[in-house]
Every structure is written in structure tokens, then in C-alpha cells.
Design a protein around this motif. Structure first.
Motif, PDB file in Angstrom:
ATOM      1  N   SER A   1       2.593  65.234  60.229  1.00 39.21           N
ATOM      2  CA  SER A   1       3.524  64.340  59.534  1.00 39.21           C
ATOM      3  C   SER A   1       4.300  65.116  58.473  1.00 39.21           C
ATOM      4  O   SER A   1       5.527  64.954  58.336  1.00 39.21           O
ATOM      5  CB  SER A   1       2.753  63.186  58.883  1.00 39.21           C
ATOM      6  OG  SER A   1       3.599  62.415  58.051  1.00 39.21           O
TER       7      SER A   1
ATOM      8  N   TYR B   1      -7.133  66.138  53.584  1.00 42.56           N
ATOM      9  CA  TYR B   1      -7.157  65.540  54.920  1.00 42.56           C
ATOM     10  C   TYR B   1      -8.407  65.974  55.684  1.00 42.56           C
ATOM     11  O   TYR B   1      -9.092  65.148  56.306  1.00 42.56           O
ATOM     12  CB  TYR B   1      -5.918  65.982  55.715  1.00 42.56           C
ATOM     13  CG  TYR B   1      -4.591  65.568  55.124  1.00 42.56           C
ATOM     14  CD1 TYR B   1      -4.465  64.408  54.358  1.00 42.56           C
ATOM     15  CD2 TYR B   1      -3.448  66.339  55.348  1.00 42.56           C
ATOM     16  CE1 TYR B   1      -3.241  64.040  53.824  1.00 42.56           C
ATOM     17  CE2 TYR B   1      -2.217  65.961  54.828  1.00 42.56           C
ATOM     18  CZ  TYR B   1      -2.110  64.822  54.057  1.00 42.56           C
ATOM     19  OH  TYR B   1      -0.898  64.463  53.543  1.00 42.56           O
TER      20      TYR B   1
ATOM     21  N   PHE C   1      -1.918  64.115  59.778  1.00 42.42           N
ATOM     22  CA  PHE C   1      -1.134  64.101  58.546  1.00 42.42           C
ATOM     23  C   PHE C   1      -0.441  65.439  58.285  1.00 42.42           C
ATOM     24  O   PHE C   1       0.641  65.471  57.683  1.00 42.42           O
ATOM     25  CB  PHE C   1      -2.022  63.708  57.363  1.00 42.42           C
ATOM     26  CG  PHE C   1      -2.313  62.231  57.309  1.00 42.42           C
ATOM     27  CD1 PHE C   1      -1.400  61.359  56.756  1.00 42.42           C
ATOM     28  CD2 PHE C   1      -3.492  61.723  57.827  1.00 42.42           C
ATOM     29  CE1 PHE C   1      -1.648  59.990  56.718  1.00 42.42           C
ATOM     30  CE2 PHE C   1      -3.759  60.366  57.794  1.00 42.42           C
ATOM     31  CZ  PHE C   1      -2.833  59.490  57.236  1.00 42.42           C
TER      32      PHE C   1
ATOM     33  N   SER D   1       3.624  59.072  53.312  1.00 46.54           N
ATOM     34  CA  SER D   1       2.584  59.557  54.214  1.00 46.54           C
ATOM     35  C   SER D   1       1.267  59.761  53.467  1.00 46.54           C
ATOM     36  O   SER D   1       0.200  59.360  53.953  1.00 46.54           O
ATOM     37  CB  SER D   1       3.033  60.870  54.864  1.00 46.54           C
ATOM     38  OG  SER D   1       1.999  61.413  55.663  1.00 46.54           O
TER      39      SER D   1
ATOM     40  N   PHE E   1      -2.463  57.851  53.691  1.00 47.04           N
ATOM     41  CA  PHE E   1      -3.761  58.517  53.753  1.00 47.04           C
ATOM     42  C   PHE E   1      -4.706  57.932  52.708  1.00 47.04           C
ATOM     43  O   PHE E   1      -5.899  57.726  52.979  1.00 47.04           O
ATOM     44  CB  PHE E   1      -3.592  60.012  53.518  1.00 47.04           C
ATOM     45  CG  PHE E   1      -4.890  60.736  53.249  1.00 47.04           C
ATOM     46  CD1 PHE E   1      -5.782  60.987  54.272  1.00 47.04           C
ATOM     47  CD2 PHE E   1      -5.233  61.129  51.961  1.00 47.04           C
ATOM     48  CE1 PHE E   1      -6.996  61.633  54.035  1.00 47.04           C
ATOM     49  CE2 PHE E   1      -6.429  61.781  51.703  1.00 47.04           C
ATOM     50  CZ  PHE E   1      -7.315  62.029  52.743  1.00 47.04           C
TER      51      PHE E   1
END
Length: 354
Positions: free
Chosen positions: A173, A128, A170, A217, A221
Motif C-alpha cells: 500500500s 506491520y 500494508f 492506510s 492498520f
């Protein structure tokens, strides 16, 4: 980011504790009359493979040391989650060797399981954060050397989520899904203690839903990454000065980071699918009770997912990509404002990305 990762680790630890408590009543009903029966009633229903755990423990330790060297040499403090995750995973496999399923020590089991289950969250966090830094490197409007206060929400034409908040978006999340899993583990534990089958079933379904959402999730991404690369390729093709000499008009360094992120993401998704299928099969399911699948569909994909960063360290490439992108953007601006543009064939090499 560090405080959020600490919170994430604590949540995961509590989750594992709840999951163990949900199964703990079965450990008190061990029947000493038969070794096979005793083995089936243990939390760990297989004998840990010494060679397998040594191999993967060693691989993760080697990768952890390599990543530690990169982080120290280049002062990439933001990337420290990667070596920590790899070393933690290594410890999990090494500790697992000491476990005897016939005489299980609950705390040892919790510790090794925590290390193995928690560590992949660090790998996801690295991807990320790498994505966010990659976007700011390829987008010349970002001043990578002077991040002004309040600029975290600054948007990029390559990403529909501001690149500087992708990591926290994220990671949070993941935290939310882990909180759901923790609550589900509590329901399972409560249902098992009270003999409430409906409560246990609700906990199981909630736990599985959270695991599925977590997988979705990361897929989102990956879509974010796909869209960014697509837009980058389109822009490079339209601008001769910005076009590189590598794949699809990208320069070699950009191509390499894109390839690393895609390969890593593919194997993380493979591992996520395995975990979903494993949990869907339940605690007594076939996948949960055969260690070979843990090695082949969990440990090995994650080794590949982080191994792609071991020998070519992405942060080193980012600084060069950022410098080249901004130089090419400057050259392109000069050409478009000049009354007599320089023909493409006569441009010097420094005007193009390499």
C-alpha cells in the motif's frame, strides 16, 4: 520482505529526486544583491540548527545501535529494518548540519533529505510485521515453529486480514502511494519546466492526495490492531484458564506489546498529520520553512514511536506469550472435556496466563 523494502527505498529516492527537480528552476534565479533574497530562493529556506540536528541525529543513532544489539543477540533478522531505519535517519540529520542554504549542493541536499524521509517507512514496516507475529503468538491454532508452504493465507479469529500477509499488504500500500507521489513529482517538474501551471497544479494535488492516502492506510492498520485487541480481551474474559492477571484480563507481556504498538501508532499518526498539513501548505508554506516544526512534529514523534521498543524488545516477549497461550489453551481443552472440571480456585498457577 527484504526485496520489497529495497524497492520501497528506490521508489522514495526517485520521488525525492523528482521533488527536487520540481523546485530546481528556482535555484537558478538566485539574486546575489541581498542575502535574504538569496535565502528565500534556495531549496532549503532556513539555516539548519546545529544543536537540534545533533540532538536528533544522536538520539536516532543511539536507538539504532540498541536495536542492532537486539537483532544480533536474538537473531531477529525480520526486524533488521528498525535499526537500519534509525541509523539512516541519524545520518540524515548529521549530514544536514553540513548544508549551507546560501551555497546549496544539490546532491548533498538530496542525500540528507532521502535519509530523513525514507527512514520512517522502515518504522512502519516493523510495526506491520510485529502485528502479524503478535497475532500468530496469541492464536494457539498457529504452529509458529512450522510454517507450512501455502499457509500464508491462513486466517485468525483475531484479525480480518491473515496475519502472515499483513506486512506485505500494508508495505505494498505504501509502495503504491509512493509511485503516485513519484508520478506527481514528475508532473510538477514538467509543469515547472514548460511553464504549464495546470500541469504543476495537477501534480501538486495528486501528490497531496497520495500523502493523505498513505496516512489513511496507517490509520486502517491501527483500526486492525484495535479490533484484534478487542477480540482478544473478550475471549480472555470468557475463559478463566486463558485469563491473565494484568490489564483487562490480558497477561503482563501481552499488555506490554499492545501498549508498545498503540503508543508507537499514535505518534506515527501525529507525524502523518503534520506531513499532510505541511504538504497542503505548499513548498512556500510556513511549516515547510520553519525547522522547529520538523523537530517537534516529525522527528520527536518518530523517536518516541520507535523508542518504546528500545529497552523491552517485543520479539523476546512473543516467544513466551506463544508458549503460555498454547499451554493455557491445552489446559482449557482438558477442563472442558473432563467429566469433573477442576474448580477455578483450585487450579494451579501454570494453568493461567501470568
Amino acid at each position: 520482505m527484504s526485496s520489497r523494502r529495497v524497492l520501497l527505498l528506490l521508489v522514495q529516492a526517485l520521488l525525492i529526486w523528482d521533488a527536487v527537480l520540481a523546485q530546481s528552476p528556482t535555484t537558478n534565479t538566485t539574486n546575489p544583491a541581498s542575502g535574504n533574497q538569496r535565502k528565500r530562493s534556495s531549496i532549503m529556506k532556513y539555516e539548519p540548527s546545529v544543536p537540534g540536528n545533533i540532538i536528533f541525529g544522536g538520539l536516532y543513532m543511539i536507538l539504532g545501535l540498541i536495536f542492532s544489539y537486539h537483532v544480533y543477540k536474538n537473531s531477529d533478522k525480520w526486524a533488521i529494518c528498525l535499526p537500519i531505519g534509525a541509523i539512516a535517519s541519524s545520518l540524515g540529520f548529521f549530514i544536514k548540519i553540513t548544508i549551507d542554504p546560501m551555497n546549496l549542493k544539490l546532491m548533498t541536499y538530496i542525500i540528507q533529505n532521502a535519509f530523513i524521509v525514507i527512514s520512517p517507512t522502515a518504522f512502519l514496516a516493523f510495526n506491520y510485521m510485529l502485528y502479524g507475529r503478535f497475532i500468530t503468538a496469541i492464536d494457539p491454532k498457529f504452529d509458529i515453529h512450522n510454517i507450512k508452504a501455502g499457509s500464508k493465507m491462513e486466517k485468525s479469529r483475531f484479525s480480518f486480514i491473515p496475519p502472515r500477509i499483513v506486512g506485505r499488504t500494508f508495505v505494498w500500500s505504501d509502495i503504491i502511494t509512493f509511485l503516485i507521489q513519484m508520478a506527481a513529482g514528475g508532473l510538477q517538474a514538467g509543469g515547472g519546466t514548460k511553464g504549464d501551471a495546470k500541469m504543476s497544479e495537477l501534480g501538486f494535488n495528486l501528490f497531496l492526495a497520495a500523502v493523505i492516502i498513505q496516512g489513511i492506510s496507517y490509520c486502517l492498520f491501527t483500526v486492525l490492531l484495535l479490533v484484534a485487541v478487542k477480540k482478544l480481551i473478550e475471549e480472555r474474559r470468557k475463559s478463566p484458564s486463558m485469563r491473565g492477571n494484568g490489564w483487562m484480563g490480558l497477561d503482563s507481556r501481552t499488555t506490554l506489546i499492545v501498549a508498545q504498538l498503540f503508543v508507537s501508532s499514535i505518534f506515527i499518526i501525529i507525524r502523518s498529520i503534520f506531513r499532510i498539513v505541511e504538504y497542503a501548505g505548499g513548498y512556500d508554506g510556513y511549516l515547510a520553512n520553519e525547522e522547529v516544526y520538523l523537530f517537534v512534529l516529525d522527528a520527536a514523534p518518530l523517536v518516541i514511536a520507535i523508542g518504546v521498543f528500545a529497552f523491552i524488545w517485543p520479539p523476546v516477549l512473543l516467544s513466551t506469550i506463544a508458549a503460555q497461550t498454547r499451554q493455557a489453551e491445552q489446559n482449557y481443552s482438558m477442563e472442558t472435556t473432563s467429566s469433573a472440571p477442576i474448580p477455578i480456585g483450585q487450579r494451579s498457577d501454570h494453568m493461567r496466563l501470568v
